[in-house]
Scaffold this active site. Sequence first.
Site, PDB file in Angstrom:
ATOM      1  CD  GLU A 133      -7.527  -6.024 -58.363  1.00 14.37           C
ATOM      2  OE1 GLU A 133      -7.226  -4.899 -58.795  1.00 14.37           O
ATOM      3  OE2 GLU A 133      -8.197  -6.854 -59.011  1.00 14.37           O
TER       4      GLU A 133
ATOM      5  NE  ARG B  94      -4.341   8.975 -58.647  1.00 20.42           N
ATOM      6  CZ  ARG B  94      -4.421   7.660 -58.859  1.00 20.42           C
ATOM      7  NH1 ARG B  94      -5.372   6.955 -58.309  1.00 20.42           N
ATOM      8  NH2 ARG B  94      -3.564   7.069 -59.645  1.00 20.42           N
TER       9      ARG B  94
ATOM     10  CE  LYS C 238      -0.456  -6.485 -63.187  1.00 20.93           C
ATOM     11  NZ  LYS C 238      -1.472  -7.530 -63.323  1.00 20.93           N
TER      12      LYS C 238
END
Length: 762
Positions: free
Chosen positions: A42, A274, A284
Amino acid sequence: MPRSGIPSDEARLVPPNFITEIIDEDLRSGKYDLIVTRFPPEPNGYPHIGHAIASFIDFGIAADYKGRCHLRLDDTNPLTERAQYVEAIVNDMRWLGWDWGVHLYYASDHFDRLYEMAEALIKMGKAYVDSLPEEKIREFRGTPDRPGIPSPYRDRSVEENLDLFRRMRDGEFEEGAHVLRAKIDMTSPNMKLRDPILYRIIHAEHYRTGTKWCIYPMYDFAHPLSDYIEGVTHSLCSSEFIENRAVYDWLVETLAGCCGLPEWPRPKQIEFGRRSLEYTVVSKRKLVKLVEGGLVSGWDDPRMPTLSGLRRRGVRPQAIRRFVQKVGISRTDRTVDIALLEWAIRDDLNAVAPRVMAVLDPLKLVLTNVEGEEWLEAPYFPPDIGKEGSRKIPLTREIYVERSDFALEPPKGWKRLALGWATRLRHAYVVVVDEAVRDDRGAVVALKGRVLKDTLGKNPEGIKVRGAIHWVSARYGLPAEFRLVDRLFRVPHPDELPDFLDAYNPESLEVKQGFIEPSVKDDPPDTRYQFERLGYFWRDPVDSTDAQLVFNRIVTLKDTWARREKAQRPRKAAAKKAGPVAKRPPELTPEARARFERYLAQGIGEQEALILARETELGRYLEAVFGLPRKTVAPWVVHEIGPFLRRGENRIRPEDLAEILRLLAEGQVSARIVKEALQKAQESGRRPAAIVLEEGLSVIADEATLSPLVDEVLRAFPERVAAYKAGKAGLLGFFVGQVMQRTKGRADPQKVKSLFKARLEE
RNA sequence: UGGGGCGUCGUCUAAUGGCAGGACAGCGGACUUUGGAUCCGCCGGUCGUGGUUCGAGUCCACGCGCCCCAGCCA
């Protein structure tokens, strides 16, 4: 038409793993011809090391299978996405070396078709416009342990839904007034299936589509259908999307063959575990805190785990790829040891970085017997690298050495300068320090010494040379700033702290003013050096100028001396093992208890009896198998039939189980053969006994056939025979296994085992 | 405490019922004009308890632990 093939293990960039196994099988079975993956970041932030790992899986696997991988910017939320991030992503992905050919896509490319599909869903009666306010939608969704309840708008007519949805598109409503939802199941234990929202109203300008749209698709809608539109076959993502797969499959299935989508190939989602990195955060939110808090100089600060940070630090993409390759792929979430990244960086640079000398913390050494200057030839690489090239370095009366390379009182094992010791000046003469000049506080401010004549390229006779140190001419050395970059956090798992900033390492950047040898002046600016004995460095691409040289340390050298010096602190607490064992609670109803007792009385083992008593379906099955003692049948029912029975997939009738177990009792087949036959029977629906007959699976138990095989194995593995006789008893299983393989599982393992035992004891 | 996912050396990862192997880290040694590189060696693991099996990391049961899910984020 290009076609994917299964690569040999050696030809793979991505080590074989559970995903490649699935792909191999899909190719073998002809389910897919061409492997198509996609990497879907994204554009709402800068790519980091986590993106490197995910992109490696997507691009690497596609390359290995001669398929293709699309770079897709997943831009369905105009509130957070920016063109500047697209640029950063494309730039960083290219830097990593990935090739998407013409296949650069944006989810926003597909907005028209996605809209069309939403209408199709409405027309099928599988999507509806919900006009509940946000809080109500949340409330009606229920909680993980309580089912949701349907919205009062759930049963609007197709016409009304269509009208409302079109008016949503046309901008007639405020944000939040309506949403489009899939009509799936409000009571599903999977929260994602409780009528997921497909479209929401956002009156915001999209960085690509501008104001064309005021409704935007949600991830759960846009992602699977973008995959489908683009012809993606294997949609690889991380484990937090496991539950979303149900929505993914629902959409793919209900829209297959619709709206121009082909019946085949259909995309499927596969999730991998992950990966996080020790001493690092990547969310972020947290990265923004570091940047905005001024704890780092920006997104490309050399300490940042962003790809731009790593790049500015001087790490090469080769090192990143090597690192992620070594990390590997599995279904489990893992935290990787940062030492592996450091190893990959060193391993990459060791082979390419010319060696030069720089002094970071200068201490002047006056060579009293040196007059004028001498330019010495110094090769750029040590012999083991096997690379040509050299430069000249000037030796002058005054030179700088590293302050930490001199000790007034050298500790045991010291291999540097000390009063009266002979030490090699790298690429030059052996030097002896005669005097340490000290200030009034006693601190050493300079050294005086002399070089030993005739020690260029050879050692002095009768004098012990202790190590070799780096140095720089005081007259010719170029002043330079050195930025010593270290781990951003002091603890391996900053994420686990209430406030990760508590673990911020204030020593993560240390700035030194020192000198570097003059030869570097005209080198290409992107040259990675090894500063001998210090580490790998390169010019900071932003701040370094000819007038003011600035070097970043990419990574230190492995330093066994420093390691020895450091107090032997325990590296990690031993992982805590599982707690005390709770005993099984055999809470049984009176009826079940009666069955349990009865099975016990029939000689069935306690554990099997318990399962059979509790799970009445298994119990009933057992009791339908006639002609054999219950205790013989019970394990087979519990272990072989049970799992299928529970899933409602059992294809073996009780009488057919009885038939093959009779063959076992008669000694015509072995337990192993029965197992194999049952497995095949479950797959094919055939009678197990028939499989035994048709495939000639009868047991081989006679010594005349088995003995030669046993001897053959013994002859083939003499060193293992020796090991066995020396006490490695586990090898018996290996030997038996060899015979089992040679007879395709038909040998009677018990017989084989006893033959081996007899033979090996001779 | 509903559902889902996952547990193999300190870390990452192999072993598809048949020798628990590799890499990184650590430790020791050889070599060395880098306390680098290289080479050799060592250390060290199947979450637990039972069961099935000639043989279990792998199959079965019961536990334990960790992660994910209640955004109109992705």
